[in-house]
Write a protein that holds these residues in place. Structure first.
Motif, PDB file in Angstrom:
ATOM      1  N   VAL A  23     -75.453   8.180 -43.363  1.00  0.00           N
ATOM      2  CA  VAL A  23     -75.348   8.486 -41.936  1.00  0.00           C
ATOM      3  C   VAL A  23     -76.711   8.448 -41.243  1.00  0.00           C
ATOM      4  CG1 VAL A  23     -75.388  11.015 -42.109  1.00  0.00           C
ATOM      5  CG2 VAL A  23     -74.057   9.925 -40.308  1.00  0.00           C
ATOM      6  N   GLU A  24     -77.761   8.919 -41.894  1.00  0.00           N
ATOM      7  CA  GLU A  24     -79.088   8.905 -41.258  1.00  0.00           C
ATOM      8  C   GLU A  24     -79.633   7.490 -41.132  1.00  0.00           C
ATOM      9  OE1 GLU A  24     -80.678  11.210 -39.615  1.00  0.00           O
ATOM     10  OE2 GLU A  24     -79.206  12.756 -40.057  1.00  0.00           O
ATOM     11  N   ALA A  25     -79.487   6.686 -42.179  1.00  0.00           N
ATOM     12  CA  ALA A  25     -79.959   5.295 -42.117  1.00  0.00           C
ATOM     13  C   ALA A  25     -79.178   4.499 -41.069  1.00  0.00           C
ATOM     14  CB  ALA A  25     -79.842   4.632 -43.486  1.00  0.00           C
ATOM     15  N   SER A  26     -77.868   4.712 -41.002  1.00  0.00           N
ATOM     16  CA  SER A  26     -77.060   4.006 -40.003  1.00  0.00           C
ATOM     17  C   SER A  26     -77.418   4.450 -38.591  1.00  0.00           C
ATOM     18  CB  SER A  26     -75.572   4.223 -40.256  1.00  0.00           C
ATOM     19  OG  SER A  26     -75.170   3.513 -41.406  1.00  0.00           O
ATOM     20  N   ALA A  27     -77.646   5.752 -38.402  1.00  0.00           N
ATOM     21  CA  ALA A  27     -78.037   6.243 -37.076  1.00  0.00           C
ATOM     22  C   ALA A  27     -79.345   5.590 -36.641  1.00  0.00           C
ATOM     23  CB  ALA A  27     -78.161   7.766 -37.083  1.00  0.00           C
ATOM     24  N   ALA A  28     -80.311   5.509 -37.550  1.00  0.00           N
ATOM     25  CA  ALA A  28     -81.595   4.873 -37.214  1.00  0.00           C
ATOM     26  C   ALA A  28     -81.387   3.401 -36.857  1.00  0.00           C
ATOM     27  CB  ALA A  28     -82.578   5.018 -38.377  1.00  0.00           C
ATOM     28  N   TRP A  29     -80.514   2.692 -37.584  1.00  0.00           N
ATOM     29  CA  TRP A  29     -80.242   1.281 -37.319  1.00  0.00           C
ATOM     30  C   TRP A  29     -79.605   1.099 -35.938  1.00  0.00           C
ATOM     31  CZ3 TRP A  29     -76.148  -2.020 -36.366  1.00  0.00           C
ATOM     32  CH2 TRP A  29     -76.363  -3.379 -36.592  1.00  0.00           C
TER      33      TRP A  29
END
Length: 147
Positions: A23-29
């Motif tokens: 979820v954190e990596a996707s939010a950053a993307w």
């Protein structure tokens, strides 16, 4: 349904939500690609707060939102539009030139894409296809609508 019956009012697209592996990596993307802002607090899952949460991103110019969900018991693996569920999400742009601008933007970000695909079948439109980190298909879409 008779000619005097009408469906209830329908507004514009509000948000879509996807279950993601990180979820954190996707939010950053999504923040980087779409320039959206994160709502400060995570959202508990509706009617099942113990199962996980969502990070919500909003575009202040359009009001479009993206919810990125983490489920405590989720099954990871890449998204696949051939399975039952979400096929893709498409974002409309006002001009054909905007599709090209998005292609250039994605190039600058190093995100692979299809390039602008113009077609007349079954009607004239242009689509630019790319994928998020979990393989969810996204499109930038232009269709000239008659006035």
């Amino acid at each position: 349904m008779t000619a005097t019956e009408h469906r209830p009012a329908l507004g514009t697209f509000h948000h879509f939500s996807a279950t993601v592996s990180d979820v954190e990596a996707s939010a950053a993307w999504y923040e980087r690609v779409f320039g959206m802002s994160r709502v400060p607090a995570p959202f508990p899952h509706y009617d099942d707060a113990d199962s996980g949460y969502a990070i919500v991103l909003l575009d202040p110019a359009t009001g479009i939102g993206i919810g990125l969900h983490h489920h405590r018991d989720q099954q990871d693996g890449p998204a696949d539009e051939r399975r039952c569920g979400l096929d893709h999400i498409s974002f409309a742009v006002p001009t054909r030139a905007d599709v090209d601008a998005w292609a250039s933007w994605l190039d600058r970000l190093g995100i692979a894409h299809s390039g602008a695909n113009d077609t007349d079948d079954p009607v004239p439109y242009t689509a630019l296809v790319f994928r998020d980190p979990d393989n969810v298909q996204l499109e930038i879409f232009y269709m000239d609508t008659p006035d």
